[in-house]
Design an enzyme around this catalytic site. Structure first.
Site, PDB file in Angstrom:
ATOM      1  N   ASP A  96       4.908  -4.069   6.262  1.00  0.00           N
ATOM      2  CA  ASP A  96       5.214  -5.967   6.528  1.00  0.00           C
ATOM      3  C   ASP A  96       5.149  -6.831   5.504  1.00  0.00           C
ATOM      4  O   ASP A  96       6.446  -7.752   5.613  1.00  0.00           O
ATOM      5  CB  ASP A  96       4.704  -6.395   8.404  1.00  0.00           C
ATOM      6  CG  ASP A  96       3.106  -7.011   8.306  1.00  0.00           C
ATOM      7  OD1 ASP A  96       2.627  -6.013   7.263  1.00  0.00           O
ATOM      8  OD2 ASP A  96       2.865  -8.070   8.233  1.00  0.00           O
ATOM      9  N   ARG A 111       1.009  -5.558  -5.227  1.00  0.00           N
ATOM     10  CA  ARG A 111       1.256  -5.697  -4.748  1.00  0.00           C
ATOM     11  C   ARG A 111       1.314  -7.420  -5.618  1.00  0.00           C
ATOM     12  O   ARG A 111       0.902  -7.377  -6.616  1.00  0.00           O
ATOM     13  CB  ARG A 111       0.000  -6.264  -4.025  1.00  0.00           C
ATOM     14  CG  ARG A 111      -0.137  -4.888  -3.648  1.00  0.00           C
ATOM     15  CD  ARG A 111      -1.362  -5.660  -2.108  1.00  0.00           C
ATOM     16  NE  ARG A 111      -2.251  -4.626  -1.822  1.00  0.00           N
ATOM     17  CZ  ARG A 111      -1.447  -3.791  -1.061  1.00  0.00           C
ATOM     18  NH1 ARG A 111      -0.755  -4.083   0.290  1.00  0.00           N
ATOM     19  NH2 ARG A 111      -1.976  -2.852  -0.014  1.00  0.00           N
ATOM     20  N   ARG A 161      -5.992  -2.064   8.101  1.00  0.00           N
ATOM     21  CA  ARG A 161      -6.150  -3.452   7.990  1.00  0.00           C
ATOM     22  C   ARG A 161      -6.311  -3.696   8.944  1.00  0.00           C
ATOM     23  O   ARG A 161      -7.721  -4.489   9.469  1.00  0.00           O
ATOM     24  CB  ARG A 161      -4.928  -3.756   7.632  1.00  0.00           C
ATOM     25  CG  ARG A 161      -4.217  -4.953   7.111  1.00  0.00           C
ATOM     26  CD  ARG A 161      -3.359  -5.489   5.746  1.00  0.00           C
ATOM     27  NE  ARG A 161      -2.404  -4.548   6.249  1.00  0.00           N
ATOM     28  CZ  ARG A 161      -1.189  -5.513   5.327  1.00  0.00           C
ATOM     29  NH1 ARG A 161      -1.313  -5.687   4.572  1.00  0.00           N
ATOM     30  NH2 ARG A 161      -0.432  -4.103   6.288  1.00  0.00           N
ATOM     31  N   ASP A 179      -0.798   2.552   8.326  1.00  0.00           N
ATOM     32  CA  ASP A 179      -1.642   1.670   8.965  1.00  0.00           C
ATOM     33  C   ASP A 179      -0.964   1.552   9.881  1.00  0.00           C
ATOM     34  O   ASP A 179      -1.256   1.417  11.660  1.00  0.00           O
ATOM     35  CB  ASP A 179      -1.974   0.214   8.575  1.00  0.00           C
ATOM     36  CG  ASP A 179      -2.635   0.111   7.118  1.00  0.00           C
ATOM     37  OD1 ASP A 179      -3.719   0.697   7.103  1.00  0.00           O
ATOM     38  OD2 ASP A 179      -2.756  -1.483   6.501  1.00  0.00           O
ATOM     39  N   GLY A 191       1.049  -1.158  -0.016  1.00  0.00           N
ATOM     40  CA  GLY A 191       0.241  -0.033   0.068  1.00  0.00           C
ATOM     41  C   GLY A 191       0.839   1.047   0.239  1.00  0.00           C
ATOM     42  O   GLY A 191       2.085   1.302   1.239  1.00  0.00           O
ATOM     43  N   THR A 203       3.420   2.666   5.716  1.00  0.00           N
ATOM     44  CA  THR A 203       2.413   2.011   5.471  1.00  0.00           C
ATOM     45  C   THR A 203       1.338   3.554   6.098  1.00  0.00           C
ATOM     46  O   THR A 203       1.941   3.811   7.006  1.00  0.00           O
ATOM     47  CB  THR A 203       2.388   0.590   5.999  1.00  0.00           C
ATOM     48  OG1 THR A 203       0.514   0.464   6.528  1.00  0.00           O
ATOM     49  CG2 THR A 203       2.814   0.474   6.873  1.00  0.00           C
ATOM     50  N   ASP A 237       1.273  -0.583  11.508  1.00  0.00           N
ATOM     51  CA  ASP A 237       1.373  -2.315  11.936  1.00  0.00           C
ATOM     52  C   ASP A 237       2.384  -2.543  12.172  1.00  0.00           C
ATOM     53  O   ASP A 237       2.479  -3.706  11.772  1.00  0.00           O
ATOM     54  CB  ASP A 237      -0.544  -2.498  11.944  1.00  0.00           C
ATOM     55  CG  ASP A 237      -0.297  -2.507   9.779  1.00  0.00           C
ATOM     56  OD1 ASP A 237       0.697  -1.927   9.234  1.00  0.00           O
ATOM     57  OD2 ASP A 237      -0.574  -3.675   8.993  1.00  0.00           O
TER      58      ASP A 237
HETATM   59  P1  ADP Z   1       3.138  -4.272   2.465  1.00  0.00           P
HETATM   60  O1  ADP Z   1       3.641  -4.349   2.166  1.00  0.00           O
HETATM   61  O2  ADP Z   1       2.174  -3.322   3.093  1.00  0.00           O
HETATM   62  O3  ADP Z   1       2.415  -4.710   4.413  1.00  0.00           O
HETATM   63  P2  ADP Z   1       1.570  -6.277   1.720  1.00  0.00           P
HETATM   64  O4  ADP Z   1       1.147  -7.413   2.184  1.00  0.00           O
HETATM   65  O5  ADP Z   1       0.942  -6.301   0.164  1.00  0.00           O
HETATM   66  O6  ADP Z   1       1.709  -5.464   1.434  1.00  0.00           O
HETATM   67  O7  ADP Z   1       2.865  -6.956   0.534  1.00  0.00           O
HETATM   68  C1  ADP Z   1       3.668  -6.151  -0.680  1.00  0.00           C
HETATM   69  C2  ADP Z   1       4.323  -7.307  -1.588  1.00  0.00           C
HETATM   70  O8  ADP Z   1       5.050  -8.185  -0.739  1.00  0.00           O
HETATM   71  C3  ADP Z   1       3.917  -8.608  -1.697  1.00  0.00           C
HETATM   72  O9  ADP Z   1       2.333  -8.292  -2.924  1.00  0.00           O
HETATM   73  C4  ADP Z   1       4.097  -9.322  -2.129  1.00  0.00           C
HETATM   74  O10 ADP Z   1       4.984  -9.061  -3.737  1.00  0.00           O
HETATM   75  C5  ADP Z   1       5.964  -9.273  -1.099  1.00  0.00           C
HETATM   76  N1  ADP Z   1       5.280 -10.348  -0.507  1.00  0.00           N
HETATM   77  C6  ADP Z   1       4.790  -9.862   0.600  1.00  0.00           C
HETATM   78  N2  ADP Z   1       4.758 -11.118   1.667  1.00  0.00           N
HETATM   79  C7  ADP Z   1       5.616 -12.330   1.307  1.00  0.00           C
HETATM   80  C8  ADP Z   1       6.043 -14.035   1.439  1.00  0.00           C
HETATM   81  N3  ADP Z   1       6.054 -14.140   2.312  1.00  0.00           N
HETATM   82  N4  ADP Z   1       7.038 -14.206   0.077  1.00  0.00           N
HETATM   83  C9  ADP Z   1       7.378 -13.301  -0.431  1.00  0.00           C
HETATM   84  N5  ADP Z   1       6.747 -11.742  -1.053  1.00  0.00           N
HETATM   85  C10 ADP Z   1       5.953 -11.500  -0.290  1.00  0.00           C
HETATM   86  O1  F6P Z   2      -1.590  -1.414   3.380  1.00  0.00           O
HETATM   87  C1  F6P Z   2      -2.684  -0.051   3.803  1.00  0.00           C
HETATM   88  C2  F6P Z   2      -4.065  -0.079   2.858  1.00  0.00           C
HETATM   89  O2  F6P Z   2      -4.340   0.661   3.415  1.00  0.00           O
HETATM   90  C3  F6P Z   2      -5.184  -0.860   4.379  1.00  0.00           C
HETATM   91  O3  F6P Z   2      -5.466  -0.190   5.164  1.00  0.00           O
HETATM   92  C4  F6P Z   2      -6.216  -1.685   3.459  1.00  0.00           C
HETATM   93  O4  F6P Z   2      -6.611  -2.539   3.591  1.00  0.00           O
HETATM   94  C5  F6P Z   2      -5.422  -1.897   2.267  1.00  0.00           C
HETATM   95  O5  F6P Z   2      -3.748  -0.778   2.181  1.00  0.00           O
HETATM   96  C6  F6P Z   2      -6.291  -1.984   0.944  1.00  0.00           C
HETATM   97  O6  F6P Z   2      -5.014  -2.076  -0.145  1.00  0.00           O
HETATM   98  P1  F6P Z   2      -5.487  -2.715  -1.195  1.00  0.00           P
HETATM   99  O7  F6P Z   2      -6.886  -2.308  -1.906  1.00  0.00           O
HETATM  100  O8  F6P Z   2      -4.413  -1.281  -2.017  1.00  0.00           O
HETATM  101  O9  F6P Z   2      -4.665  -4.116  -1.434  1.00  0.00           O
END
Ligand code: ADP
Ligand code: F6P
Length: 332
Positions: free
Chosen positions: A103, A72, A172, A128, A11, A126, A130
């Site tokens: 994370d 993502r 989230r 959030d 995000g 982020t 979090d």
């Molecule tokens: P955020 O970083 O905001 O928490 P996501 O959870 O969507 O967002 O993770 C972002 C990107 O990081 C994912 O789309 C993927 O490319 C990568 N990612 C997340 N989890 C893993 C994992 N367990 N192994 C490898 N890549 C990951």
């Molecule tokens: O990570 C930030 C955030 O805005 C969360 O609060 C929300 O749940 C999520 O991203 C939604 O993002 P997307 O629709 O881009 O997956």
């Protein structure tokens, strides 16, 4: 070290551009070449990158979003993808990769590190908040301001019609934006994942509070700040239930993605600048597998795993006083 790279992932958050700027300028100051991969981890797989110079980061500190784009990239979870990314990074001669994200993005960095000998460093970005290992994440303060501005506006119309409003904020599975926006807007009630009970109990408690407040102050506006993903059937359904049970008009407002956009507030710009510069310096010191953060005004490094293994708690004093305030609102 001669070449360093960065990407933004997950995000997007206001302040990511400020962070990119700090990384680029600090890298140049230390004589490094700096590359920006586009579209999160997709850029590593597709070899989609830019050589970043000072002119690329001119006048971006005030811009929301990310000039590198984000994504993502679900396929990055596979070993083959991480191996491809490692091969591509080596082909370009990159020695350290800085990842700005949440994370999930740090899990991605750790996954890459299993297949790549270069250094990986995370920077928490982020809305959030979090992510443990830092008091605040880049984008969080701006998201609170955006939510607050909207809640204040809703309060005006809520007052005019003496209605109940349910305002859904992002986060989230965390209540940081919700708690802070609720305190700052003098919301009448709050529903957050960290402090919520079963749906039946929450509903019963909310209705009892609305009725007690009505007895005390007569017809008036009543604002509930509710975290996303908390009410299983969604806030529109919850608003219908409340209208029916209380016989007071109740409207839902889903703030949604507006909270992710906009020009970053000064705290996010300053935090992003500090963390960006610090991450480059940590890379030059040979650090890897860590996330940079700021705790009590001290710049710190923590293991990347901390960001997903440890749950960052809400400020317990804020939670307590918010609950005390709700209680006072309903006293005769
Ligand atoms: P955020 O970083 O905001 O928490 P996501 O959870 O969507 O967002 O993770 C972002 C990107 O990081 C994912 O789309 C993927 O490319 C990568 N990612 C997340 N989890 C893993 C994992 N367990 N192994 C490898 N890549 C990951
Ligand atoms: O990570 C930030 C955030 O805005 C969360 O609060 C929300 O749940 C999520 O991203 C939604 O993002 P997307 O629709 O881009 O997956």
């Amino acid at each position: 070290m001669r070449k360093i790279a960065l990407l933004t992932s997950g995000g997007d958050a206001p302040g990511m551009n400020a962070c990119i700027r700090a990384i680029v300028l600090t890298s140049l100051r230390y004589g490094l070449e700096v590359y920006g991969y586009r579209h999160g981890y997709n850029g590593l797989l597709e070899q989609e990158y830019l050589n970043l110079r000072a002119k690329n980061v001119l006048n971006i500190i005030q811009r929301g979003g990310t000039i590198l784009n984000s994504a993502r990239c679900l396929s990055f979870k596979s070993n083959d993808s991480a191996k491809t990314a490692a091969k591509n990074l080596d082909a370009l001669g990159i020695e350290a990769l800085l990842v700005i994200g949440g994370d999930g993005s740090f899990r991605g960095a750790k996954h890459l590190a299993k297949h790549w000998s270069g250094q990986v460093i995370g920077l928490p970005g982020t809305i959030d908040n979090d992510v443990d290992g830092t008091d605040a994440t880049i984008g969080y303060y701006t998201a609170i301001e955006t939510a607050l501005d909207s809640i204040d506006k809703v309060r005006d119309t809520a007052d005019a019609f003496e209605r109940i409003f349910l305002i859904e904020v992002m986060g989230r599975h965390a209540g940081f934006i919700g708690l802070n926006a609720a305190i700052a807007s003098a919301a009448d009630h709050i529903m957050l994942p960290e402090i919520s009970r079963s749906c039946e109990d929450e509903l019963e408690n909310l209705i009892a509070h609305i009725e007690a407040v009505k007895k005390r102050r007569g017809n008036s506006s009543y604002i509930v700040v509710i975290a996303e993903n908390l009410w299983p059937e969604g806030v529109t359904k919850l608003a219908e239930i409340l209208s029916q049970k209380t016989q007071i008009e109740c409207r839902p407002v889903i703030l949604g993605y507006v909270q992710r956009g906009g020009s970053p507030v000064s705290q996010d710009r300053v935090l992003a600048t500090k963390l960006g510069a610090f991450a480059v310096e940590m890379a030059l010191e040979g650090k890897t597998g860590v996330m940079v953060g700021e705790i009590n005004q001290q710049l710190v490094c923590s293991e990347l795993e901390t960001s997903w293994q440890q749950k960052k708690p809400l400020d317990s004093y804020l939670v307590k006083i918010q609950q005390d305030l709700f209680d006072i609102l309903k006293r005769p």
